[in-house]
Scaffold this active site. Sequence first.
Site, mmCIF file in Angstrom:
data_model
loop_
_atom_site.group_PDB
_atom_site.id
_atom_site.type_symbol
_atom_site.label_atom_id
_atom_site.label_comp_id
_atom_site.label_asym_id
_atom_site.label_seq_id
_atom_site.Cartn_x
_atom_site.Cartn_y
_atom_site.Cartn_z
ATOM 1 C CG HIS A 82 -0.573 0.177 2.638
ATOM 2 N ND1 HIS A 82 0.172 -0.764 3.586
ATOM 3 C CD2 HIS A 82 -0.018 1.736 3.123
ATOM 4 C CE1 HIS A 82 0.247 -0.227 4.413
ATOM 5 N NE2 HIS A 82 0.536 1.262 4.377
ATOM 6 C CG ASP A 135 0.144 -4.119 2.908
ATOM 7 O OD1 ASP A 135 0.348 -3.554 1.735
ATOM 8 O OD2 ASP A 135 0.035 -3.218 3.898
ATOM 9 C CB SER A 233 2.776 1.990 6.173
ATOM 10 O OG SER A 233 1.577 2.116 6.752
#
Length: 276
Positions: A82, A135, A233
């Site tokens: 992402h 992810d 992230s």
Amino acid sequence: MRRSLRSLPVLAVPLVAALMMVLTAPAPATADRVVVGGHPARTVEAPWTAAVASRALFGGKRSGQFCGAAVVSPTTVLTAAHCLSRAVLGMDWRQVRDLRVIIGRNDLRKSDGMEYPLVRVWVNPAYEADNRAGDIAVLTLGVTVPAAYTVPMAAGRGDPAYRPGVRAAVYGWGDTGGGGEYASTLHAATVRVLADTVCRTAYPGNAEGDYQPRSMVCAGLPDGGRDACQGDSGGPLVAQGRLVGLVSWGSGCGVAGRPGVYTRISAVAGLVAAHG
């Protein structure tokens, strides 16, 4: 995912870079999370902790950092899929001409360490933004880094590092309080790997997220207080000396009952081997 790249909503979404648990209804999270409830760390202690950056998109104040990453071989770096999405970058990642991985830079305001260009980028085409499964993105460096800068990946789902209750540490340069206070220096937080039943109870497939044990692992503390956050992230979750997860998503930052969710490394090891 919970921590997203920029300052996306709070956690039921991926947490992007280090720039980026029950109160009322927490806003969905994005790929940006920073380490909440953590402490200053040093890259010399975790040399495999890297930053993904683009000054063209995110400015030079913090070296252009927008996500975290983990170095798993002399030429292979892992981050969250992402982090390279159009939602985070505002464009297709192939259009970002100055995409870099920064290794060995503790303070993003400085110029020490090294910035490495990429010769190949593989973003998992099976990544699903809706349920956040898969992810993972694999970044290939154009220059070899010393083996001492790498962290071994968990051997498999049965790796003891995944046992509930095991201490783990998450690293990043993200939001340190959940209010947009991004760190310039590396931070770390000590959490515990949680049982899949706990994670499934927290995220049963409702508006706050759908925890999928085959591809995800979650970590935190029963009372909250320590977590990844916006801007974290793609950053590493390490337990017993092995990489067990990458910061992916969650609901809020450090909220009791809403642990951080990570890409389970044992589930994507085959993809890393094929594309690293």
